[in-house]
Design a protein around this motif. Sequence first.
Motif, short mmCIF file in Angstrom:
data_model
loop_
_atom_site.label_atom_id
_atom_site.label_comp_id
_atom_site.label_asym_id
_atom_site.label_seq_id
_atom_site.Cartn_x
_atom_site.Cartn_y
_atom_site.Cartn_z
N MET A 180 -88.10 -1.87 13.87
CA MET A 180 -87.47 -1.08 12.43
C MET A 180 -87.86 -0.02 12.37
N GLY A 181 -88.56 0.14 13.04
CA GLY A 181 -89.92 1.90 12.75
C GLY A 181 -88.71 3.14 12.70
N ILE A 182 -87.52 1.92 13.86
CA ILE A 182 -86.28 3.68 14.01
C ILE A 182 -85.58 3.90 13.07
N TYR A 183 -85.44 2.71 12.01
CA TYR A 183 -84.11 2.80 10.48
C TYR A 183 -85.48 3.46 9.81
N LEU A 184 -85.71 3.04 9.93
CA LEU A 184 -87.23 3.29 8.48
C LEU A 184 -87.74 5.47 8.58
N LYS A 185 -87.68 5.17 10.44
CA LYS A 185 -88.07 6.97 10.64
C LYS A 185 -86.26 7.86 10.70
N ARG A 186 -85.74 7.25 10.18
CA ARG A 186 -84.21 7.87 10.33
C ARG A 186 -84.09 8.34 8.15
N PHE A 187 -83.92 6.69 7.76
CA PHE A 187 -83.98 7.35 6.76
C PHE A 187 -85.15 7.21 5.42
N VAL A 188 -86.10 6.93 5.83
CA VAL A 188 -86.93 7.32 4.37
C VAL A 188 -88.39 7.53 6.11
N PRO A 189 -88.54 9.32 6.10
CA PRO A 189 -89.23 9.36 6.88
C PRO A 189 -90.68 9.54 7.01
N THR A 190 -90.68 10.34 5.68
CA THR A 190 -92.26 9.77 4.61
C THR A 190 -92.62 8.60 4.19
N VAL A 191 -91.80 7.60 4.01
CA VAL A 191 -92.36 6.84 4.14
C VAL A 191 -93.27 5.63 5.31
N PHE A 192 -91.90 6.26 6.52
CA PHE A 192 -92.50 5.87 7.76
C PHE A 192 -93.63 6.35 8.05
N THR A 193 -94.34 7.74 7.79
CA THR A 193 -95.30 8.70 8.42
C THR A 193 -96.66 7.76 7.60
N LYS A 194 -96.61 7.05 6.45
CA LYS A 194 -97.59 6.76 5.95
C LYS A 194 -97.98 5.65 6.41
N ILE A 195 -96.96 4.82 6.34
CA ILE A 195 -96.95 3.81 7.46
C ILE A 195 -97.62 3.88 8.48
N LEU A 196 -97.10 4.73 9.26
CA LEU A 196 -98.28 5.20 10.81
C LEU A 196 -99.75 5.34 11.40
N ARG A 197 -99.65 6.35 10.04
CA ARG A 197 -101.26 6.11 9.75
C ARG A 197 -101.99 5.14 8.88
N LYS A 198 -101.59 4.52 8.36
CA LYS A 198 -102.83 3.52 8.08
C LYS A 198 -102.66 2.31 9.36
N SER A 199 -101.35 2.24 10.26
CA SER A 199 -101.63 1.17 11.55
C SER A 199 -102.30 1.31 12.15
N GLU A 200 -102.86 0.30 12.78
CA GLU A 200 -103.66 0.50 13.72
C GLU A 200 -103.35 0.50 15.30
N VAL A 201 -103.38 1.51 15.97
CA VAL A 201 -102.50 1.38 17.21
C VAL A 201 -103.29 1.43 18.60
N ARG A 202 -104.87 1.46 18.46
CA ARG A 202 -105.69 1.42 19.54
C ARG A 202 -107.01 0.48 18.71
#
Length: 169
Positions: A147-169
């Motif tokens: 779903m990140g593909i669609y979030l990035k395309r249609f609501v990029p600011t929201v997607f960036t906020k989600i990624l900042r909070k995500s645990e990626v490591r």
Amino acid sequence: SLIRETPIEVDRKLMEVNFFGTVALTKHLLPHFITRKSGQFGVISSLVGKFGSPYRSSYAAAKHALHGFFESLRLEHFEDNISVTMICPGFIKTDVSKNALTADGTPLNEMDKAQENGMSAEECANQIFKALANKKEEVYIGGKETMGIYLKRFVPTVFTKILRKSEVR
């Protein structure tokens, strides 16, 4: 590793493996496809080939580069009946995170939680097979991370906020 911690030599190594290796193989096969007037490239990219992620800067860059290269190839060789399927897996239960390079160029040797809980490699392979058989131009494989593909395309600011909070490591 983080960008600030990664020497350029490690960045180059990641580009060499994840971009130039694929390009070299493609350049070897392409003349045969042109002669036959038929062929299909199935290119393993990643969801991070569509958007960046912390700790994966050069990996993401290499996968982004694949998209640019193969989109150009697709357009240049349409008349030669050569197709391209870009395959963008998300979290697949493989050793990709264990083999990820750290800042000093050595493997991480740890399984990310997301990879551990990801789609099985068998299910991923089944979806890749279907995408190739149907000559899809691009396919996103995985769970909710797609779903990140669609979030990035249609609501990029929201997607960036989600990624900042995500645990990626």
